[in-house]
Design a protein around this motif. Sequence first.
Motif, short mmCIF file in Angstrom:
data_model
loop_
_atom_site.label_atom_id
_atom_site.label_comp_id
_atom_site.label_asym_id
_atom_site.label_seq_id
_atom_site.Cartn_x
_atom_site.Cartn_y
_atom_site.Cartn_z
N LYS A 69 12.53 6.59 13.91
CA LYS A 69 11.81 5.54 14.63
C LYS A 69 12.38 4.16 14.27
O LYS A 69 12.86 3.94 13.15
N THR A 70 12.29 3.23 15.21
CA THR A 70 12.83 1.88 15.02
C THR A 70 11.86 1.04 14.20
O THR A 70 10.66 1.34 14.13
N PRO A 71 12.36 -0.04 13.56
CA PRO A 71 11.46 -0.94 12.82
C PRO A 71 10.33 -1.49 13.69
O PRO A 71 9.19 -1.62 13.22
N GLU A 72 10.64 -1.80 14.95
CA GLU A 72 9.63 -2.35 15.85
C GLU A 72 8.51 -1.33 16.09
O GLU A 72 7.32 -1.67 16.09
N PHE A 73 8.91 -0.07 16.30
CA PHE A 73 7.94 0.99 16.52
C PHE A 73 7.05 1.15 15.29
O PHE A 73 5.82 1.29 15.41
N ILE A 74 7.66 1.13 14.11
CA ILE A 74 6.92 1.34 12.86
C ILE A 74 5.90 0.21 12.64
O ILE A 74 4.75 0.45 12.25
N LYS A 75 6.31 -1.03 12.91
CA LYS A 75 5.39 -2.17 12.76
C LYS A 75 4.21 -2.02 13.71
O LYS A 75 3.05 -2.24 13.33
N GLU A 76 4.51 -1.68 14.94
CA GLU A 76 3.44 -1.54 15.94
C GLU A 76 2.48 -0.41 15.56
O GLU A 76 1.27 -0.51 15.79
N LYS A 77 3.04 0.64 14.96
CA LYS A 77 2.24 1.81 14.61
C LYS A 77 1.33 1.55 13.40
O LYS A 77 0.16 1.97 13.38
N LEU A 78 1.86 0.83 12.41
CA LEU A 78 1.15 0.73 11.13
C LEU A 78 0.37 -0.57 10.93
O LEU A 78 -0.50 -0.64 10.06
N ASN A 79 0.72 -1.61 11.69
CA ASN A 79 -0.03 -2.87 11.57
C ASN A 79 -1.23 -2.86 12.52
O ASN A 79 -1.13 -2.40 13.66
N GLU A 80 -2.33 -3.36 12.05
CA GLU A 80 -3.55 -3.35 12.84
C GLU A 80 -3.53 -4.50 13.84
O GLU A 80 -3.29 -5.65 13.47
N LYS A 81 -3.77 -4.22 15.07
CA LYS A 81 -3.77 -5.27 16.10
C LYS A 81 -4.89 -6.26 15.82
O LYS A 81 -6.06 -5.90 15.78
N GLY A 82 -4.47 -7.51 15.62
CA GLY A 82 -5.44 -8.56 15.34
C GLY A 82 -6.03 -8.47 13.95
O GLY A 82 -6.94 -9.23 13.60
N GLY A 83 -5.51 -7.54 13.13
CA GLY A 83 -6.07 -7.37 11.79
C GLY A 83 -5.00 -7.48 10.72
O GLY A 83 -4.10 -8.32 10.79
N ALA A 84 -5.08 -6.64 9.70
CA ALA A 84 -4.21 -6.72 8.54
C ALA A 84 -2.76 -6.39 8.90
O ALA A 84 -2.49 -5.54 9.76
N LYS A 100 0.83 -1.20 0.00
CA LYS A 100 0.00 0.00 0.00
C LYS A 100 0.87 1.25 0.00
O LYS A 100 1.72 1.42 0.87
N MET A 101 0.62 2.13 -0.97
CA MET A 101 1.41 3.35 -1.10
C MET A 101 1.25 4.25 0.11
O MET A 101 2.22 4.83 0.61
N ASP A 102 0.00 4.38 0.63
CA ASP A 102 -0.20 5.29 1.76
C ASP A 102 0.53 4.79 3.01
O ASP A 102 1.06 5.57 3.80
N VAL A 103 0.61 3.46 3.17
CA VAL A 103 1.31 2.90 4.32
C VAL A 103 2.81 3.13 4.20
O VAL A 103 3.47 3.52 5.17
N ILE A 104 3.37 2.92 3.01
CA ILE A 104 4.82 3.06 2.84
C ILE A 104 5.23 4.53 3.01
O ILE A 104 6.33 4.83 3.48
N LYS A 105 4.33 5.44 2.63
CA LYS A 105 4.64 6.86 2.84
C LYS A 105 4.72 7.18 4.33
O LYS A 105 5.61 7.91 4.78
N LYS A 106 3.79 6.62 5.11
CA LYS A 106 3.83 6.82 6.56
C LYS A 106 5.11 6.21 7.15
O LYS A 106 5.74 6.78 8.04
N ALA A 107 5.48 5.03 6.62
CA ALA A 107 6.70 4.37 7.10
C ALA A 107 7.92 5.21 6.79
O ALA A 107 8.84 5.35 7.62
N GLN A 108 7.95 5.82 5.60
CA GLN A 108 9.07 6.67 5.20
C GLN A 108 9.20 7.86 6.15
O GLN A 108 10.30 8.24 6.58
N LYS A 109 8.07 8.42 6.49
CA LYS A 109 8.07 9.57 7.40
C LYS A 109 8.60 9.18 8.78
O LYS A 109 9.41 9.90 9.38
N LEU A 110 8.16 8.02 9.27
CA LEU A 110 8.62 7.55 10.58
C LEU A 110 10.12 7.23 10.56
O LEU A 110 10.82 7.47 11.55
N LEU A 111 10.60 6.69 9.44
CA LEU A 111 12.05 6.43 9.32
C LEU A 111 12.83 7.74 9.39
O LEU A 111 13.88 7.82 10.04
N ASN A 112 12.32 8.75 8.73
CA ASN A 112 12.98 10.07 8.76
C ASN A 112 12.99 10.66 10.16
O ASN A 112 13.86 11.47 10.51
N GLN A 113 12.01 10.25 10.98
CA GLN A 113 11.96 10.73 12.36
C GLN A 113 12.86 9.91 13.29
O GLN A 113 12.91 10.16 14.50
#
Length: 658
Positions: free
Chosen positions: A545-560, A530-543
Amino acid sequence: MKMKQLFFGLLLSLNLIGYAQTGKEVLFTIDNKPYYTDEFSRVYNKNLDLVKDESQKDLNQYLELFIGYKLKINKAYRLGLQNGTQYQNELKSYRTQLSKNYTSDSKVTKELIEEGYNRSLKEIKASHILIMVDENASPEDTLKAYKQVLDIRQRALKGEDFGALAAEYSQDPSAKENKGDLGYFSAFRMVYAFESAAYKTQKGNISNPVRTRFGYHLIKVDDVRDNRGEVTVAHIMILNPATTSDNKADIDKPKNTIQDIYKKIQQGESFEDLAKQFSEDKSSSSKGGLLNRFASGQLSSEEFEAVAFSLTKEKPISEPFQSQFGWHIVKLVEKFPVKTLDEMQPELENKVSKDERSRLIMASMTEKLRKKYTVKRDNKLYAAISKLVTNDFYQGKWDVPSNMKDYDKKLFAINDKVINGTAFLSFVKEQQKTTNTLKPITKLTDNLYQKFVDEQLNIYYNDNLENEFPEFSAVMDEYRDGLLLFDLMEKEIWEKSKTDTLGLKKFYELNLKNYNWKNRVDVIILSSTKMDVIKKAQKLLNQGKTPEFIKEKLNEKGGAVNIMTNVGVFEEGNDVLPKNLKLQTGVSDIIKEGEYYFVTKVNKVLPAGPKTLEECKGKVINDYQQYLEENWVKDLKKEFKVEVNQTTFEKVKKQLKS
């Protein structure tokens, strides 16, 4: 040992020498020892279709290789390697294996192989009840056990539960827990008599009492199914934690990761791409998780096999499951039917030779030897020996006479081999170690005598295979040279390349250009469909943020699962890296490959450069071995005097080219 078998197998395939010795001329000598044209011609013709290196088809080059081979054998003898205990034992072991082709009845063997194959087409699910009785038990004890098992059978036939009877009466230690259930098995999994009874009993029926070396069995056949054949699958594996931990997050991480991957598969993402990115089975991940095809029982994980064989074209991908190695998702690639008899022939021959079936083959061969060799006994000497054997034998207290002089003469002969009475007396004494209850003692002695004669017939025949079969003699010569060459290579080349640290280091330094890293990056890789998700990930990388933080932020708990991460140091060109990644520090632009969007953060760029010796030691050792071997033959030519008969060689060349 595996290395020796591989080396030796290649050697035999390339250098098998025929046995005819007619029309030979001396081609060359090594320290005046002759080597002949017929051997050279046969080896060359045999290898012609096997070698891939065109230089080895050139006769001049091939003669150099052949001389080099013979030089090495001469060196081995000069070093006395042929006298080594390990060498002698291995040669004896190889001879034992090779002789099996000559010391068994081929007709009976063929029948047993075909029977084993036909049985292997089915798998039987059975339960059993065992009443133990020794093979050599007295008639009274044997009859008692037989009557007991007959009584149990009658009760089962009248309707009593077979499993309950097994739990109560079976003397198989596992019966109390499994009620005699043996699960599914096929040919060669049980002792032969048990297997035969199982395959001859109809589904739902109970066999008659079956005698094996363990005692009497009753077998109830619960199910019969077709052999499942073989299957090819791909898998994604996340390893179980390497060490035990009380931290629940560490324990749950593999399961959570495989669940995330499974969700991405359900979202339509490529199984193969996910395997390349995340599977921790490094032997298959670069191939999209693809494994070699296998049959039932070939893997060390029953759970994995069960899931693999359960997959269908309609349901080709499994849900996540755990084995003793880790968490898996399996994808069906192809199913294969059971192999043909021709395909299974070598495997079946090996199994028959190790199975109780081999006794049938041995008995048939012994009968042939009785007809082949005439054995005439000295009845007077035998009568005197027979009187010496007393009932003390049954208690294991019998001994040979203190003075064996009167019995140290020919009892019988097999061709030119004389067997003395003392040898038979010693044989009788040894038989006390087994349980022999045959009575009276005179009948037992006659039985032991026939057993002794049969044993001597087989020994004589085996010892004289070289005289009986010239081709056997030739192959044994090849084994001798092959084993010596392996031991010599190990001593002069392989061990030296590992222990000569100074030589290895010097070779590495002189050839440093062959051992270089490509450009490498220490990198964080994020991927999403998903382009919108990768854009958010790019922004968090620039800030930052760790890979673990990014996964927790962008992955839906119990969902996609919207984002996946990969972290490590990778060489330029590695499948894990996006193909258009620029090798420069910082957060990258968004890169699209197929259905995936990638963004990376390169923490550090490691430029191309030489590897340290430790980083490439395996390859350096391998290259150093080749270097040592190439120069070794040159040194051997200085150590030994080699003279080639050029006139004879030219004649051979014309013959081989015509």
